[in-house]
Design an enzyme around this catalytic site. Structure first.
Site, PDB file in Angstrom:
ATOM      1  N   LYS A   1      48.826  49.329  42.458  1.00 15.91           N
ATOM      2  CA  LYS A   1      50.059  48.750  41.951  1.00 15.91           C
ATOM      3  C   LYS A   1      51.254  49.172  42.801  1.00 15.91           C
ATOM      4  O   LYS A   1      51.207  50.196  43.489  1.00 15.91           O
ATOM      5  CB  LYS A   1      50.310  49.232  40.513  1.00 15.91           C
ATOM      6  CG  LYS A   1      49.308  48.753  39.492  1.00 15.91           C
ATOM      7  CD  LYS A   1      49.623  49.347  38.123  1.00 15.91           C
ATOM      8  CE  LYS A   1      48.625  48.890  37.075  1.00 15.91           C
ATOM      9  NZ  LYS A   1      48.772  47.472  36.732  1.00 15.91           N
TER      10      LYS A   1
ATOM     11  N   ARG B   1      39.634  44.649  31.331  1.00 18.01           N
ATOM     12  CA  ARG B   1      38.598  43.735  30.844  1.00 18.01           C
ATOM     13  C   ARG B   1      37.194  44.220  31.212  1.00 18.01           C
ATOM     14  O   ARG B   1      36.224  43.910  30.524  1.00 18.01           O
ATOM     15  CB  ARG B   1      38.867  42.326  31.364  1.00 18.01           C
ATOM     16  CG  ARG B   1      38.732  42.152  32.852  1.00 18.01           C
ATOM     17  CD  ARG B   1      39.475  40.933  33.358  1.00 18.01           C
ATOM     18  NE  ARG B   1      40.919  41.138  33.321  1.00 18.01           N
ATOM     19  CZ  ARG B   1      41.824  40.228  33.702  1.00 18.01           C
ATOM     20  NH1 ARG B   1      41.417  39.040  34.113  1.00 18.01           N
ATOM     21  NH2 ARG B   1      43.106  40.494  33.659  1.00 18.01           N
TER      22      ARG B   1
END
Length: 497
Positions: free
Chosen positions: A275, A349
């Site tokens: 990130k 996920r």
């Protein structure tokens, strides 16, 4: 904090601060407790209303000092807005704001009047519950790592004043459990990630279990490997911190059990798909979903809810260590499905895939998963509303109804079959990202592959897990969303709410 019930008039109460409510009207000083106290204050409230300083509008808090005219030190009048729009959530938020205002003056106790106008048309137990939540949620602060220059001001006790002591006591008891659970989740999410490692996360879950009578089970990495949890362990490989798969069970009724599954990434660097540095520190809260399901099942145990509920939290860090998964890797989940990793920052996920598959193996139904899953959901719905996606619209409506009762806003996004196309892979059964468009939905479609036919709701609270400022019952920092929704849903299923 001690919160007690009492009957009696607010005009004769000796608390340091007395909170009363007003709605929007031509003469707010003429109604209920406001009118009663106006006489004791020699018409001060009427004068404020005439000058436009007391209107009863929502979020308005007017403080009037007694100066010896009445037994309390001051009265705080909390505005509720238009009478037609009056709700328990309005009362909850108004109470929170007024309690913070009272605390800002000095240490002292509170009395809150909940009977008579303008609240006369509402159930007193429900109002007592709402104001209790408002006080405890609104006064929350996370300051355990601060060294204050002077002691912080505190509310030292609270009395809820009404007409029916038994109703007040029941409302206070329930409201305190719901608010304390929310604040427990806030505490977890606000902790820095060097404190709240997966090991510490598991330890706090175990302590909660010991305090509430929950069953606690922990799967270590070796246990997860035997179960074939390749997606969960794939994410964990980049970190030196051992992953912990946390299971809590409340047994309050007959089988089957509800399943609450929460994302537990205690720090998310993005992994190899790292990130940007800006705001990466906020990724300590990427375990907020896990905190929510743990807090909720603890509250259900405290309430003695007559229902079985199991909470599952796959806890790990997502780091770019030498063993980290890479874009292009293929992982195999517990249910045998293969996953092409397109972006290692779509890790939530991956760990939820194995957690949902494990919940299916336990035959938990329905399943509710909670996760700070996608920035796309925050882009779509902002920071006000949690996104809901489901394979069962009636179940989704049930969750939204629970959210409305809890004062937590939830909105449904579509799950049309055409979205499946975006996560098709040419080298595996599914890929872990679906491109730029509809990112919250394609993430949910990915999770659906591991839910199969079990009734299921996915709550994406990436936009609602954190607040930038105090507002009503929400305070700056971790919000504790959607703890109270989960509790309300389970109580509704149990016929207890």
């Amino acid at each position: 904090m001690q919160i007690e019930a009492a009957t009696g008039s607010p005009a004769s109460n000796t608390a340091d601060n007395v909170i009363i409510f007003a709605v929007r009207s031509d003469a707010p000083s003429a109604r209920g407790a406001v009118g009663e106290l106006d006489a004791a204050f020699d018409g001060a409230f009427s004068a404020l209303a005439a000058d436009g300083e007391l209107t009863g509008k929502r979020d308005e808090i007017v403080a009037v000092h007694a100066l010896g005219k009445a037994p309390m030190k001051r009265v705080l009048i909390a505005g509720l807005g238009e009478p037609a729009a009056l709700s328990l959530d309005t009362i909850r938020n108004a109470t929170a704001g007024a309690a913070r205002r009272a605390r800002s003056f000095a240490d002292g106790n509170l009395a809150i009047a909940v009977s008579g106008d303008p609240l006369a048309g509402l159930d007193e137990e429900a109002v007592a519950e709402a104001v209790t939540e408002g006080v405890l949620l609104g006064l929350y602060r996370f300051d355990r790592h601060l060294t204050p220059s002077q002691p912080p001001r505190n509310v030292t006790g609270v009395t809820v004043l009404g007409a029916h002591a038994a109703k007040l006591k029941r409302g206070i008891a329930t409201g305190a459990v719901l608010a304390d659970a929310t604040n427990f989740a806030r505490d977890l999410a606000n902790e820095p990630s060097n404190v709240l490692t997966p090991t510490e996360f598991a330890g706090r879950a175990q302590t909660l279990a010991e305090e509430t009578g929950l069953e606690y089970e922990l799967l270590e990495e070796a246990d997860a490997a035997k179960l074939g949890m390749g997606a969960y362990l794939g994410v964990a490989k980049g970190s030196h911190e051992p992953a912990k798969f946390i299971i809590l069970r409340h047994r309050g009724g007959a089988a089957p059990a509800l399943g609450f599954v929460g994302k537990g990434v205690t720090f998310d660097s993005g992994g190899i798909s790292i990130k940007p540095a800006n705001n990466m520190g906020a990724m300590k809260q990427d375990m907020s979903g896990g905190a929510a399901v743990i807090a909720a099942v603890g509250a259900l145990a405290r309430l003695g809810a007559p229902i079985n509920v199991t909470a599952i939290v796959p806890a790990t860090e997502n780091m770019p260590g030498g063993g980290a998964i890479k874009p292009g890797d293929v992982l195999t989940a517990m249910n045998g499905k293969t996953i092409e990793v397109i972006n290692t920052d779509a890790e939530g996920r991956l760990i939820l895939a194995d957690a949902l598959a494990y919940a299916n193996r336990l035959e938990l139904s329905p399943l509710i998963d909670v996760a700070t899953l996608t920035g796309a959901c925050a882009v779509a719905l902002g920071t006000i509303t949690t996104g809901l996606m489901t394979n069962d619209d009636e179940l989704g409506d049930e969750i939204r109804t629970a959210g409305k009762r809890a004062g937590e806003k939830i909105w449904a996004l579509p799950m049309f079959e055409e979205y499946d196309e975006a996560i098709k892979s040419s080298v595996a059964d599914v890929k872990n990202t679906g491109g730029r468009y509809g990112g919250a939905i394609t993430a949910a479609k990915f999770l659906a592959k591991f839910v199969e036919d079990t009734p299921w709701v996915h709550l994406d609270m990436a936009g609602t897990d954190d607040a930038e400022k105090d507002s009503g019952a929400t305070v700056k920092g971790a919000t504790g969303v959607p703890v109270r929704t989960l509790i309300r849903f389970a109580l509704g299923r149990a016929g207890a709410s």
